[in-house]
Write a protein that holds these residues in place. Structure first.
Motif, PDB file in Angstrom:
ATOM      1  N   LYS A   1       0.886  -1.049   0.016  1.00 17.26           N
ATOM      2  CA  LYS A   1       0.022   0.029   0.056  1.00 17.26           C
ATOM      3  C   LYS A   1       0.766   1.163   0.081  1.00 17.26           C
ATOM      4  O   LYS A   1       2.060   1.085   0.341  1.00 17.26           O
ATOM      5  CB  LYS A   1      -1.097   0.092   1.296  1.00 17.26           C
TER       6      LYS A   1
ATOM      7  N   SER B   1      -0.168   5.810   4.195  1.00 16.67           N
ATOM      8  CA  SER B   1      -1.036   6.913   4.634  1.00 16.67           C
ATOM      9  C   SER B   1      -1.143   7.096   6.012  1.00 16.67           C
ATOM     10  O   SER B   1      -1.710   8.201   6.522  1.00 16.67           O
ATOM     11  CB  SER B   1      -2.369   6.550   4.252  1.00 16.67           C
TER      12      SER B   1
ATOM     13  N   ILE C   1      -3.263   9.033  10.752  1.00 17.54           N
ATOM     14  CA  ILE C   1      -3.517   9.147   9.492  1.00 17.54           C
ATOM     15  C   ILE C   1      -2.879  10.815   9.164  1.00 17.54           C
ATOM     16  O   ILE C   1      -3.488  11.737   9.322  1.00 17.54           O
ATOM     17  CB  ILE C   1      -4.970   9.123   8.796  1.00 17.54           C
TER      18      ILE C   1
ATOM     19  N   ASN D   1      -5.067  10.864   4.082  1.00 14.07           N
ATOM     20  CA  ASN D   1      -6.318  10.863   4.403  1.00 14.07           C
ATOM     21  C   ASN D   1      -6.988  10.906   3.011  1.00 14.07           C
ATOM     22  O   ASN D   1      -8.002  10.405   2.680  1.00 14.07           O
ATOM     23  CB  ASN D   1      -6.856  12.167   5.214  1.00 14.07           C
TER      24      ASN D   1
ATOM     25  N   ARG E   1      -6.597   7.435   1.272  1.00 17.94           N
ATOM     26  CA  ARG E   1      -7.647   6.582   1.985  1.00 17.94           C
ATOM     27  C   ARG E   1      -9.219   6.807   1.224  1.00 17.94           C
ATOM     28  O   ARG E   1      -9.680   5.863   1.033  1.00 17.94           O
ATOM     29  CB  ARG E   1      -7.591   6.513   3.343  1.00 17.94           C
TER      30      ARG E   1
ATOM     31  N   SER F   1      -9.094   5.875  -2.221  1.00 19.24           N
ATOM     32  CA  SER F   1      -8.525   4.385  -2.362  1.00 19.24           C
ATOM     33  C   SER F   1      -7.334   4.285  -3.086  1.00 19.24           C
ATOM     34  O   SER F   1      -6.979   3.138  -3.544  1.00 19.24           O
ATOM     35  CB  SER F   1      -9.633   3.494  -2.698  1.00 19.24           C
TER      36      SER F   1
ATOM     37  N   ASP G   1      -4.507   4.733  -2.043  1.00 20.48           N
ATOM     38  CA  ASP G   1      -3.605   4.078  -1.371  1.00 20.48           C
ATOM     39  C   ASP G   1      -3.514   2.698  -1.690  1.00 20.48           C
ATOM     40  O   ASP G   1      -2.373   1.824  -1.367  1.00 20.48           O
ATOM     41  CB  ASP G   1      -3.610   4.147   0.221  1.00 20.48           C
ATOM     42  N   GLU G   2      -4.574   2.003  -2.339  1.00 15.97           N
ATOM     43  CA  GLU G   2      -4.356   0.390  -2.714  1.00 15.97           C
ATOM     44  C   GLU G   2      -3.709   0.154  -3.913  1.00 15.97           C
ATOM     45  O   GLU G   2      -3.685  -0.746  -4.175  1.00 15.97           O
ATOM     46  CB  GLU G   2      -5.979   0.014  -2.577  1.00 15.97           C
TER      47      GLU G   2
ATOM     48  N   GLY H   1     -14.042   0.194   4.376  1.00  9.22           N
ATOM     49  CA  GLY H   1     -13.476   1.059   5.547  1.00  9.22           C
ATOM     50  C   GLY H   1     -13.605   0.140   6.843  1.00  9.22           C
ATOM     51  O   GLY H   1     -13.696  -0.913   7.169  1.00  9.22           O
TER      52      GLY H   1
ATOM     53  N   TYR I   1     -11.801   5.852   5.186  1.00 16.05           N
ATOM     54  CA  TYR I   1     -11.326   6.954   6.014  1.00 16.05           C
ATOM     55  C   TYR I   1     -10.170   6.110   6.757  1.00 16.05           C
ATOM     56  O   TYR I   1     -10.167   4.771   6.869  1.00 16.05           O
ATOM     57  CB  TYR I   1     -12.072   7.734   6.916  1.00 16.05           C
TER      58      TYR I   1
END
Length: 485
Positions: free
Chosen positions: A347, A350, A370, A375, A378, A381, A383-384, A440, A485
Motif C-alpha cells: 500500500k 497513509s 493518518i 487521508n 484513503r 482508495s 493508497d490501494e 472501511g 477513511y
C-alpha cells in the motif's frame, strides 16, 4: 424335486460379481452430438466466409480452423455448455456459448498477427468468421432447445413422476422440472404420510402442495403401474425410512432416485465428483480448483493493462507521499492470502506509523495516525493501487475478498461462523462487499458479518462475468464512500 419357494421374508439374490457397485454419470447423447456439430460449424463457417469473398482454402486456414475448434472446446467445457445437469435457461446457454467464443477470439487474433508476415490472409473473411460463428451457433442451440421442448412437452407416453417428501427439497425439484419441459416428465404429486409441520425439511402444506397419499398409497400406485419414476427427497436424518421405501419399491418396476438433502449444509461453491464410481460432493470448495488458470489469466491481462495506464499517476502519488511526511513510500502489511497463507500486501503509506504486529487497531474516523495527504489517498482508495504488484506476482487478485490484518483475522474467526472460508480464494483489491457499501472500518460485529456474507456469496457464485461486473461497479461505487477513511 423340492419346491424352491420358502415361507417368510424375501431372500436377497446372490451377487455374482466380486466388484463393488458403482454410480455412473448420465451423459446426453444429443449434447455429445452437438459438441461435434459445433466443431463442424466452426470449420464450416470459415469455409463459407472464404467462399463468399472468393478466397481459396489453404493450409493456413486449416490450421486456424483446427486451433479454433480446440480452443473453443476448452472454454466451452470450462463454461459447462454441454452439461445436461445444469439445466441452463436459453438465455444462460446463449451467454455461455458467447463467452466461450469470446474467449477464443484473442487467441485467433494473436495467431493472425503472428502469421501475417509469412502468409497472405483474408482479414475481412476472418473477421466475418469470428463475428458470424457465435451468432449461428447460438441460434442453432436455441433451435435445438425449442424443437426438443415441443417434441417432449406433450409426449404420447410421458414419464409419470412421484415425489416422496412434501418438503422444500421436493418442491424445489418440481420447480426445476417445470422449467425443463424437454425432459418429458409429468408430475403426479407428492406422497408423504407425515403430519404437516412448519419445519420445511419435514412437511410443507398449502395450495401448491398436492399430496396424493401416504407411503402405502405410493406402493400401491407403483404396483399398479401408475408411476414410472419416484424421487425420494426425505431429510438425510431419515436414512432408515429411505431404505424402507427403496426396499418396498423393489417389488415394482418403477425407477427410484434418491435426492440427498445436501442443501441442509451451507454449501460454498459445491462440486460433484466421482472417484471410480463413488460419488462425492464437496461442501466447502474453491472455484479456483477448476478455474484457477482462467482467473490467473484475467488478473494478468487486466492487471498489466491497468498498471500500464496508472504507472505515471502512481509515480506522482509516490512523490506526494515522500514530500508530505517522513517515512517510506510503501507500507507492507502481513495478511492472510489464499488457504490462510501469510502474504505481504503493498500500500502507499497513509499513516505516520507502519503497524504490522499481533495487535493492529483499525483506522477510525479522524484517526490521528493518518497524515493529511494519507487521508486523501484513503478516501479515494488510491493508497490501494500498489496492490497491483501483488496481483501480478500472484498473491492477490483484482477481485476477491479484501484482505484483513492478521490480528483482525484471528479475532473475527472466533466470532463469525465460516469467517475463514473467505480464504478459499485469493484476496482482491476490490470485491462484492466493497461495491455494496461494506468499505472501511467495521467497528461492529454486524458490519463485519455483512462483509463476510458478501464475500461468501462471491465465492459461491464466482464467474469471470461476475468479476467484470464488480470491476465496472468499482469505477463508480468502489473508490469513494462515507466508510472510506
Amino acid at each position: 424335486m423340492s419346491n424352491p419357494s420358502v415361507e417368510g421374508s424375501a431372500v436377497s439374490p446372490v451377487t455374482l460379481s466380486n466388484e463393488p457397485p458403482v454410480v455412473r454419470f448420465h451423459h446426453s447423447k444429443i449434447l455429445a452430438l452437438f459438441r461435434a456439430v459445433d466443431s463442424a460449424l466452426i470449420v464450416g463457417m470459415l469455409w463459407v466466409a472464404l467462399n463468399l469473398l472468393g478466397l481459396e482454402w489453404s493450409n493456413i486456414y486449416t490450421a486456424f480452423a483446427i486451433s479454433a475448434v480446440i480452443i473453443f472446446g476448452f472454454f466451452a467445457e470450462s463454461n459447462e455448455v454441454y452439461y445436461l445437469w445444469r439445466g441452463h435457461s436459453m438465455y444462460d446457454l446463449g451467454i455461455r456459448l458467447f463467452l466461450a467464443w469470446f474467449a477464443t477470439i484473442p487467441f485467433m487474433v494473436l495467431a493472425v498477427v503472428l502469421t501475417y508476415p509469412f502468409a497472405s490472409l483474408g482479414f475481412l473473411a476472418i473477421s466475418s468468421w469470428l463475428v458470424a460463428t457465435p451468432v449461428v451457433m447460438i441460434a442453432m442451440h436455441i433451435g435445438r432447445r425449442i424443437l426438443l421442448a415441443k417434441l417432449r412437452s406433450n409426449p404420447a407416453e410421458p414419464r409419470r413422476v412421484a415425489i416422496v417428501g412434501a418438503n422444500d427439497l421436493g418442491l424445489r425439484l418440481i420447480n426445476s422440472m417445470s422449467v425443463m419441459p424437454w425432459l418429458g416428465y409429468k408430475v403426479i404429486g407428492f406422497y408423504d404420510d407425515r403430519a404437516p409441520n412448519n419445519d420445511v425439511s419435514r412437511r410443507l402444506f398449502g395450495q401448491n402442495i398436492e399430496v396424493k397419499g401416504g407411503l402405502e398409497q405410493l406402493y400401491q400406485d407403483s404396483h399398479d403401474g401408475k408411476l414410472d419414476i419416484v424421487f425420494v427427497a426425505l431429510p438425510m436424518r431419515a436414512e432408515l425410512r429411505m431404505h424402507s421405501v427403496i426396499d418396498r419399491l423393489a417389488d415394482t418396476t418403477v425407477s427410484p432416485y434418491v435426492i440427498p438433502d445436501v442443501f441442509s449444509f451451507d454449501l460454498l461453491h459445491s462440486r460433484l465428483t466421482c472417484l471410480q464410481g463413488i460419488p462425492a460432493l464437496s461442501i466447502y470448495d474453491s472455484p479456483l480448483v477448476d478455474n484457477g488458470s482462467a482467473k490467473r489469466l484475467e488478473d494478468l491481462v487486466l492487471g498489466l493493462g491497468i498498471l500500464s495506464v496508472l504507472a505515471i499517476p502512481m509515480m506522482l502519488i509516490a512523490l506526494g507521499v515522500k514530500l508530505t511526511s517522513s517515512g517510506p513510500v510503501f507500507f507492507k502489511q502481513t495478511r492472510y492470502g489464499m488457504g490462510g497463507e501469510r502474504i505481504k500486501v503493498w500500500k502507499f503509506r497513509s499513516m505516520t506509523v507502519c503497524e504490522d504486529g499481533p495487535n493492529v487497531a483499525q483506522a477510525k474516523r479522524e484517526d490521528p495516525r493518518i497524515t493529511p495527504y494519507g487521508n486523501f489517498l484513503r478516501r479515494t482508495s488510491l493508497d490501494e493501487l500498489p496492490q497491483l504488484f501483488n496481483v501480478i506476482s500472484g498473491s492477490m487478485s483484482l477481485v476477491g475478498p479484501r484482505p484483513h490484518a492478521v490480528a483482525h483475522n484471528e479475532f473475527y474467526r472466533g466470532q463469525i461462523k465460516g469467517y475463514m472460508l473467505r480464504h478459499k480464494v485469493k484476496p482482491g483489491i476490490t470485491g462484492l462487499a466493497q461495491v455494496n457499501g461494506f468499505r472501511g472500518e467495521t467497528e461492529t460485529l454486524d458490519k463485519m458479518s455483512g462483509r463476510i456474507a458478501y464475500d461468501l456469496e462471491y465465492i459461491r457464485n464466482w464467474s469471470v462475468i461476475l468479476d467484470i461486473k464488480i470491476l465496472w461497479k468499482t469505477i463508480f461505487k468502489g473508490f469513494v464512500g462515507q466508510q472510506a477513511y
